[in-house]
Scaffold this active site. Structure first.
Site, PDB file in Angstrom:
ATOM      1  N   HIS A 162       0.852  -1.183   0.000  1.00  0.00           N
ATOM      2  CA  HIS A 162       0.000   0.000   0.000  1.00  0.00           C
ATOM      3  C   HIS A 162       0.891   1.237   0.000  1.00  0.00           C
ATOM      4  O   HIS A 162       2.050   1.190   0.414  1.00  0.00           O
ATOM      5  CB  HIS A 162      -0.904   0.008   1.226  1.00  0.00           C
ATOM      6  N   GLU A 199       0.935   3.870   1.869  1.00  0.00           N
ATOM      7  CA  GLU A 199       1.416   4.258   3.196  1.00  0.00           C
ATOM      8  C   GLU A 199       2.564   3.353   3.645  1.00  0.00           C
ATOM      9  O   GLU A 199       3.581   3.843   4.151  1.00  0.00           O
ATOM     10  CB  GLU A 199       0.276   4.195   4.226  1.00  0.00           C
ATOM     11  N   CYS A 236      -6.088   2.084   5.772  1.00  0.00           N
ATOM     12  CA  CYS A 236      -6.745   0.817   6.072  1.00  0.00           C
ATOM     13  C   CYS A 236      -6.201   0.266   7.393  1.00  0.00           C
ATOM     14  O   CYS A 236      -5.230   0.801   7.938  1.00  0.00           O
ATOM     15  CB  CYS A 236      -6.505  -0.174   4.928  1.00  0.00           C
TER      16      CYS A 236
END
Length: 157
Positions: A54, A56, A84
Site C-alpha cells: 500500500h 502508506e 486501512c
C-alpha cells in the site's frame, strides 16, 4: 497553498501516477519530517504482486530506509485516503506523530475498496473469525520467550 496542501498534493501526484501506470490502486502517501519529504509512494500492489505494498506502507519503508531507523517520531504522514487497518498498524508501529488524509474509508468503498470486513474481524475473538486462527502448542515457544528475555542486547520496538 499551505504546507499541508503542498504535501497532500504530492501524495495525490503519486496516486495519479501509480493509478495511470497501473502499479496499483488510486492511493498515494508522503512521509515528511522537519519539512522534508523522506518517503513517498503510490500504491504498488499490482506492480509488486504484494498485497502489503500500500502507498502508506511503501512510503513508511522508504522513510525508515532514509533515516536508518524503524521508528519515525516527529514524522507526519500525508495520504490520499484514510488508512486501512494494515496501514493504521504500520503508522502506530513506526511512531509517526500525525496523519493528514483527504478521502474517507467510505470514499474508498465507493471506488470498490472496502475494509469493513477487516475492521470487524479485528474485534472478534480468534475462535470466531472467518479465517480460522488455531493456536498450536510447541516446546520451542517457552524456549523462545526465555532466550529473548535473557538476551541483554535485545531491542524492544
Amino acid at each position: 497553498m499551505t504546507v499541508h496542501e503542498t504535501f497532500l498534493k504530492i501524495a495525490f501526484d503519486e496516486a495519479f501516477e501509480g493509478m495511470r501506470n497501473r502499479s496499483g490502486g488510486p492511493f498515494g502517501a508522503v512521509v515528511v519530517c522537519n519539512g522534508e519529504v523522506i518517503g513517498k509512494s503510490a500504491n504498488r500492489v499490482l506492480a509488486t504482486h504484494d498485497p502489503t505494498a500500500h502507498a502508506e506502507i511503501s512510503a513508511i519503508r522508504q522513510a525508515c530506509e532514509a533515516t536508518g531507523h524503524y521508528h519515525l517520531p516527529g514524522a507526519t504522514l500525508y495520504t490520499t485516503c484514510e488508512p486501512c487497518p494494515m496501514c493504521l498498524g504500520a503508522i502506530y508501529w513506526s511512531g509517526i506523530s500525525e496523519v493528514y488524509y483527504a478521502l474517507t474509508r467510505e470514499d474508498a468503498e465507493r471506488m470498490g475498496f472496502s475494509d469493513n470486513h477487516i475492521y470487524q474481524e479485528v474485534t472478534r475473538d480468534p475462535d470466531n473469525r472467518n479465517i480460522p486462527f488455531i493456536q498450536l502448542s510447541s516446546p520451542a515457544a517457552e524456549q523462545l520467550i526465555s532466550e529473548w528475555n535473557r538476551n541483554p542486547d535485545r531491542e524492544l520496538y
